[in-house]
Design an enzyme around this catalytic site. Structure first.
Site, short mmCIF file in Angstrom:
data_model
loop_
_atom_site.label_atom_id
_atom_site.label_comp_id
_atom_site.label_asym_id
_atom_site.label_seq_id
_atom_site.Cartn_x
_atom_site.Cartn_y
_atom_site.Cartn_z
N LYS A 121 49.79 28.41 111.54
CA LYS A 121 48.95 29.58 111.85
C LYS A 121 47.48 29.19 111.93
O LYS A 121 46.76 29.61 112.85
CB LYS A 121 49.15 30.66 110.78
CG LYS A 121 50.51 31.31 110.78
CD LYS A 121 50.66 32.27 109.60
CE LYS A 121 52.04 32.89 109.56
NZ LYS A 121 52.21 33.80 108.39
N SER A 173 48.09 31.52 106.01
CA SER A 173 48.92 31.74 104.84
C SER A 173 50.29 32.27 105.25
O SER A 173 50.42 32.96 106.26
CB SER A 173 48.23 32.73 103.88
OG SER A 173 48.94 32.84 102.67
N ASP A 174 51.30 31.94 104.45
CA ASP A 174 52.65 32.44 104.71
C ASP A 174 53.36 32.64 103.38
O ASP A 174 53.23 31.81 102.46
CB ASP A 174 53.44 31.44 105.56
CG ASP A 174 54.75 32.04 106.06
OD1 ASP A 174 54.71 32.83 107.03
OD2 ASP A 174 55.80 31.74 105.47
N THR A 175 54.10 33.75 103.27
CA THR A 175 54.79 34.10 102.02
C THR A 175 56.27 34.32 102.29
O THR A 175 56.64 34.97 103.27
CB THR A 175 54.19 35.37 101.41
OG1 THR A 175 52.79 35.17 101.14
CG2 THR A 175 54.88 35.74 100.10
N GLY A 191 52.20 29.71 100.91
CA GLY A 191 51.46 28.54 101.33
C GLY A 191 50.08 28.94 101.82
O GLY A 191 49.91 30.03 102.36
#
Length: 208
Positions: free
Chosen positions: A64, A85-87, A122
Site C-alpha cells: 500500500k 498499514s494492514d490488519t 503491519g
C-alpha cells in the site's frame, strides 16, 4: 541521528495510504508538526497461501505504501513519508478478513465467541523520494465473551461488522463483546500508535 536529521529536512508531509477513517483519526491524534494527507490506493491484496500472518500484514502494508509512493512520484509531489498499514484477525491459523455480508459476519462471530484470537497489524513507512522503507508489526490477543446466537445476530444487524476484519470493531459497539486483550489496544483498532511513533522517530519525526 545526523543522517535522520538530514532526511527530515526534506520531508514536508506525511501521507496515510489508507481510506480507513479509524486510521486517519489515530494519526491525527498524534498532533504531529507535519501536515497529514490521505491517499487511498487501489492495491492488490492477494497473498501467497504459505505466508504467515506476519508476512501477510507486513507485505500488504508495504504494498500500500509503495503504491502511494509511486503515485506521488508521478505527481512530482513534495518529499513525504508514506504510512501503509494492514490488519488481519487470525483464529485457528485462519485469516478472517472483512465479511462479505451479515451472514458471514455472524458465522465469524460464532466461531470467535468465548475464545481467544490474534490481531496482527503491519506498518510500513516509505520515503517517497528514494523508496527507502521500514516495515514492522504488532500482535494483540483478544478474548471474546461467550455470545448467544441472538446477541450475535443483534450485533450484526447494527451494521458495524461489515467493514471490519474479523467482523467487529473494538472502538465501537464491539467493545461490549470483548472480555479482555493482551497487547496494544490501538493495534486492534487498526494502527499501533506506539509502534508508529517509534518508526517515525527513525526519520527524526517525534510526537513530542
Amino acid at each position: 541521528m545526523e543522517n535522520n536529521k538530514k532526511r527530515n529536512e526534506a520531508i514536508s508531509q506525511l501521507v496515510l495510504a489508507s481510506s480507513s477513517p479509524r486510521r486517519k483519526e489515530l494519526v491525527a491524534s498524534l498532533d504531529l508538526s507535519l501536515p497529514v494527507y490521505i491517499l487511498s490506493t487501489d492495491t492488490d491484496e492477494s497473498i501467497e497461501p504459505d505466508w504467515t500472518p506476519v508476512q501477510v500484514v507486513e507485505q500488504l502494508s508495504l504494498r500500500k505504501a509503495q503504491a502511494a509512493a509511486a503515485m506521488l512520484r508521478q505527481q512530482n509531489a513534495d518529499s513525504s513519508v508514506i504510512i501503509g498499514s494492514d490488519t488481519i484477525v487470525v483464529l485457528d491459523g485462519d485469516v478472517l478478513g472483512k465479511p462479505v455480508d451479515d451472514e458471514e459476519a455472524k458465522a465469524m462471530l460464532k466461531r470467535m465467541q468465548g475464545r481467544a484470537h490474534e490481531v496482527y497489524t503491519g506498518v510500513a513507512c516509505v520515503l517517497s523520494a528514494s523508496g527507502e522503507a521500514i516495515v514492522a508489526h504488532r500482535m494483540t490477543k483478544v478474548q471474546m465473551k461467550p455470545l448467544s446466537d441472538e446477541r450475535i445476530a443483534r450485533y450484526a444487524a447494527t451494521g458495524e461488522p461489515r467493514d471490519k476484519a474479523g467482523s467487529y470493531g473494538i472502538q465501537g459497539l464491539g467493545a461490549t463483546i470483548v472480555d479482555r486483550i493482551d497487547g496494544c489496544y490501538f493495534n486492534v483498532v487498526g494502527l499501533p500508535l506506539s509502534l508508529l511513533s517509534d518508526m517515525l522517530a527513525e526519520y527524526d519525526i517525534h510526537v513530542f
